[in-house]
Design a protein around this motif. Sequence first.
Motif, PDB file in Angstrom:
ATOM      1  N   LYS A   1      42.268  18.433  52.389  1.00 56.54           N
ATOM      2  CA  LYS A   1      41.294  19.410  51.910  1.00 56.54           C
ATOM      3  C   LYS A   1      40.121  18.672  51.295  1.00 56.54           C
ATOM      4  N   THR A   2      38.907  19.168  51.514  1.00 53.14           N
ATOM      5  CA  THR A   2      37.705  18.568  50.932  1.00 53.14           C
ATOM      6  C   THR A   2      36.929  19.633  50.171  1.00 53.14           C
ATOM      7  N   VAL A   3      36.566  19.297  48.928  1.00 54.02           N
ATOM      8  CA  VAL A   3      35.818  20.211  48.064  1.00 54.02           C
ATOM      9  C   VAL A   3      34.531  19.515  47.636  1.00 54.02           C
ATOM     10  N   SER A   4      33.443  20.257  47.567  1.00 54.33           N
ATOM     11  CA  SER A   4      32.140  19.695  47.217  1.00 54.33           C
ATOM     12  C   SER A   4      31.681  20.225  45.862  1.00 54.33           C
ATOM     13  N   TYR A   5      31.150  19.312  45.026  1.00 55.73           N
ATOM     14  CA  TYR A   5      30.657  19.666  43.694  1.00 55.73           C
ATOM     15  C   TYR A   5      29.246  19.120  43.504  1.00 55.73           C
ATOM     16  N   GLU A   6      28.620  19.580  42.436  1.00 52.61           N
ATOM     17  CA  GLU A   6      27.347  18.995  42.036  1.00 52.61           C
ATOM     18  C   GLU A   6      27.581  17.532  41.649  1.00 52.61           C
ATOM     19  N   ASN A   7      26.697  16.647  42.063  1.00 49.60           N
ATOM     20  CA  ASN A   7      26.858  15.217  41.783  1.00 49.60           C
ATOM     21  C   ASN A   7      26.401  14.893  40.357  1.00 49.60           C
ATOM     22  N   PRO A   8      27.305  14.416  39.489  1.00 50.29           N
ATOM     23  CA  PRO A   8      26.919  14.128  38.106  1.00 50.29           C
ATOM     24  C   PRO A   8      26.380  12.708  37.901  1.00 50.29           C
ATOM     25  N   LEU A   9      26.340  11.910  38.950  1.00 51.34           N
ATOM     26  CA  LEU A   9      26.028  10.490  38.814  1.00 51.34           C
ATOM     27  C   LEU A   9      24.562  10.188  39.086  1.00 51.34           C
ATOM     28  N   ASN A  10      24.059   9.173  38.394  1.00 51.27           N
ATOM     29  CA  ASN A  10      22.751   8.623  38.757  1.00 51.27           C
ATOM     30  C   ASN A  10      22.893   7.802  40.023  1.00 51.27           C
ATOM     31  N   GLU A  11      21.767   7.559  40.666  1.00 48.25           N
ATOM     32  CA  GLU A  11      21.812   6.766  41.895  1.00 48.25           C
ATOM     33  C   GLU A  11      22.270   5.344  41.617  1.00 48.25           C
ATOM     34  N   VAL A  12      21.754   4.766  40.537  1.00 48.17           N
ATOM     35  CA  VAL A  12      22.182   3.440  40.096  1.00 48.17           C
ATOM     36  C   VAL A  12      22.220   3.443  38.572  1.00 48.17           C
ATOM     37  N   TYR A  13      22.955   2.466  38.019  1.00 44.21           N
ATOM     38  CA  TYR A  13      22.996   2.247  36.573  1.00 44.21           C
ATOM     39  C   TYR A  13      22.603   0.794  36.319  1.00 44.21           C
ATOM     40  N   PRO A  14      21.308   0.538  36.147  1.00 54.68           N
ATOM     41  CA  PRO A  14      20.826  -0.847  36.091  1.00 54.68           C
ATOM     42  C   PRO A  14      21.338  -1.647  34.901  1.00 54.68           C
ATOM     43  N   GLN A  15      21.739  -0.983  33.812  1.00 57.32           N
ATOM     44  CA  GLN A  15      22.215  -1.708  32.635  1.00 57.32           C
ATOM     45  C   GLN A  15      23.729  -1.681  32.495  1.00 57.32           C
ATOM     46  N   SER A  16      24.427  -1.381  33.576  1.00 57.90           N
ATOM     47  CA  SER A  16      25.869  -1.191  33.517  1.00 57.90           C
ATOM     48  C   SER A  16      26.610  -2.460  33.087  1.00 57.90           C
ATOM     49  N   LEU A  17      27.626  -2.263  32.249  1.00 56.04           N
ATOM     50  CA  LEU A  17      28.566  -3.338  31.915  1.00 56.04           C
ATOM     51  C   LEU A  17      29.806  -3.260  32.794  1.00 56.04           C
ATOM     52  N   LEU A  18      29.985  -2.137  33.472  1.00 52.52           N
ATOM     53  CA  LEU A  18      31.211  -1.901  34.218  1.00 52.52           C
ATOM     54  C   LEU A  18      31.078  -2.215  35.700  1.00 52.52           C
ATOM     55  N   LEU A  19      29.968  -1.840  36.282  1.00 52.09           N
ATOM     56  CA  LEU A  19      29.798  -1.946  37.727  1.00 52.09           C
ATOM     57  C   LEU A  19      29.117  -3.251  38.110  1.00 52.09           C
ATOM     58  N   PRO A  20      29.441  -3.779  39.282  1.00 54.98           N
ATOM     59  CA  PRO A  20      28.705  -4.943  39.777  1.00 54.98           C
ATOM     60  C   PRO A  20      27.215  -4.627  39.851  1.00 54.98           C
ATOM     61  N   GLN A  21      26.412  -5.644  39.686  1.00 57.11           N
ATOM     62  CA  GLN A  21      24.965  -5.455  39.614  1.00 57.11           C
ATOM     63  C   GLN A  21      24.438  -4.696  40.826  1.00 57.11           C
ATOM     64  N   GLU A  22      23.589  -3.704  40.544  1.00 54.63           N
ATOM     65  CA  GLU A  22      22.906  -2.904  41.560  1.00 54.63           C
ATOM     66  C   GLU A  22      23.871  -2.107  42.456  1.00 54.63           C
ATOM     67  N   THR A  23      25.027  -1.759  41.926  1.00 52.32           N
ATOM     68  CA  THR A  23      25.938  -0.894  42.672  1.00 52.32           C
ATOM     69  C   THR A  23      25.369   0.519  42.733  1.00 52.32           C
TER      70      THR A  23
ATOM     71  N   VAL B   1      37.243  -0.757  39.014  1.00 52.92           N
ATOM     72  CA  VAL B   1      36.781  -0.534  37.640  1.00 52.92           C
ATOM     73  C   VAL B   1      37.713   0.495  37.015  1.00 52.92           C
ATOM     74  N   ASP B   2      38.439   0.084  35.994  1.00 48.49           N
ATOM     75  CA  ASP B   2      39.394   0.971  35.330  1.00 48.49           C
ATOM     76  C   ASP B   2      38.769   1.460  34.030  1.00 48.49           C
ATOM     77  N   LEU B   3      38.448   2.745  33.968  1.00 51.74           N
ATOM     78  CA  LEU B   3      37.744   3.298  32.810  1.00 51.74           C
ATOM     79  C   LEU B   3      38.617   3.402  31.569  1.00 51.74           C
ATOM     80  N   LEU B   4      39.929   3.225  31.718  1.00 53.65           N
ATOM     81  CA  LEU B   4      40.814   3.301  30.549  1.00 53.65           C
ATOM     82  C   LEU B   4      40.461   2.243  29.515  1.00 53.65           C
ATOM     83  N   TYR B   5      40.174   1.022  29.966  1.00 57.06           N
ATOM     84  CA  TYR B   5      39.933  -0.080  29.031  1.00 57.06           C
ATOM     85  C   TYR B   5      38.659   0.145  28.207  1.00 57.06           C
ATOM     86  N   THR B   6      37.600   0.565  28.863  1.00 57.51           N
ATOM     87  CA  THR B   6      36.362   0.844  28.136  1.00 57.51           C
ATOM     88  C   THR B   6      36.531   2.046  27.219  1.00 57.51           C
ATOM     89  N   SER B   7      37.272   3.041  27.682  1.00 57.50           N
ATOM     90  CA  SER B   7      37.511   4.225  26.848  1.00 57.50           C
ATOM     91  C   SER B   7      38.249   3.850  25.571  1.00 57.50           C
TER      92      SER B   7
END
Length: 381
Positions: free
Chosen positions: A53-75, A171-177
Amino acid sequence: MSRRDALAGRLARLKKDGLSPPVKKTHGKVINQPFKLSHLDGWSEISPYVWKKTVSYENPLNEVYPQSLLLPQETRSDNLIFYDTETTGLSTGAGTIPFLIGIGCVNDRRFEITQLFLADYPGEIHLLEELNRLFREDAVFVSYNGKTYDSHLINTRFLMNGLRVKKRQEVDLLYTSRRLWKNILDNCRLGTIEKEIMSITRGPDIPGAEIPDVWFDFLKTGDTEKLERVFSHNLQDIYSLSLLLHQIEEIIEGKASHLSYDRFSLGRTLLFHNRHEGINLLQQELDRGNRKAGEFLSLYWKRHGEWDKSVAIWQRMNHRGYHYFSVEELAKFYEHKAKDYREALKYIDKILKGPVPPAQEIREKLIHRKKRLLLKLEKEV
């Protein structure tokens, strides 16, 4: 006992417990009859015992996060895969399988969640093959406790079914949380963070501990009433992951000052990554009276040879003369850096003769330092 006898014994026990597939008789023959989900909205059978099953929602994400500590650069956000599993148990051992896997990703500016459901054991290989197709090797995977649990479980099932395990950058969000909220919230469960930090109120839900029993009951009875709550629970987990990642990135960029979070822990993390925004956060915490922030910031300046800044923090924290950490650091500075033994001795005497006697261990360390300073003063005469 032969392997055939052992297998026969296991199958007999499963049948006794009511875990065998449902059957029906046709012209004197017994055939397997997998349960159907076609009466549930959006589900389609993609192979025997596997539903999608596939469900579609409003996208809550920015296109990129240039100052991210979590994601590889320019992800880019469209290269992220959010995932979560619902399983038959709590371990990652050979007897535990994921019967429901949710995969969320950005597609055409929408956030889509695809769920794969296993309607009975024989379909596991087909479910894993479909999952392998969806798991792109170039993606960055986002989970909550996935590094410890979900990822290991999926890898185990791949290996046991003879499938190649693809490398996954996770990227495991538990550690940052935990860094942001463990000192603020009672616990760092995803549901707690949803409620207390993101103001998300779930509708009818099911406790995670009850989910394995729901699947086993489904195998016995075909009842999908409770199963629908499991599907909803999994959808919310995936969408909350996307919301949480965005929320954390907003905090890192300093755009969520209205939220409660551990600013000392974030400041320390930012400095660890050579991000000087951490200095401002630690200074703000020191201004609020957070001594841990002052201690950490003073040692940061000390490591970088900024002695004036370190001494200013120590003197500020020791304005009453009885803050042991600051006294010790000031004594070290005046003894070893400034070579002003009398000034160092003054700080030690004040705490030794103060109204609140220091603990015995601390007192012994101060007396030892005092004796050394007195010897150095004698040599100056």
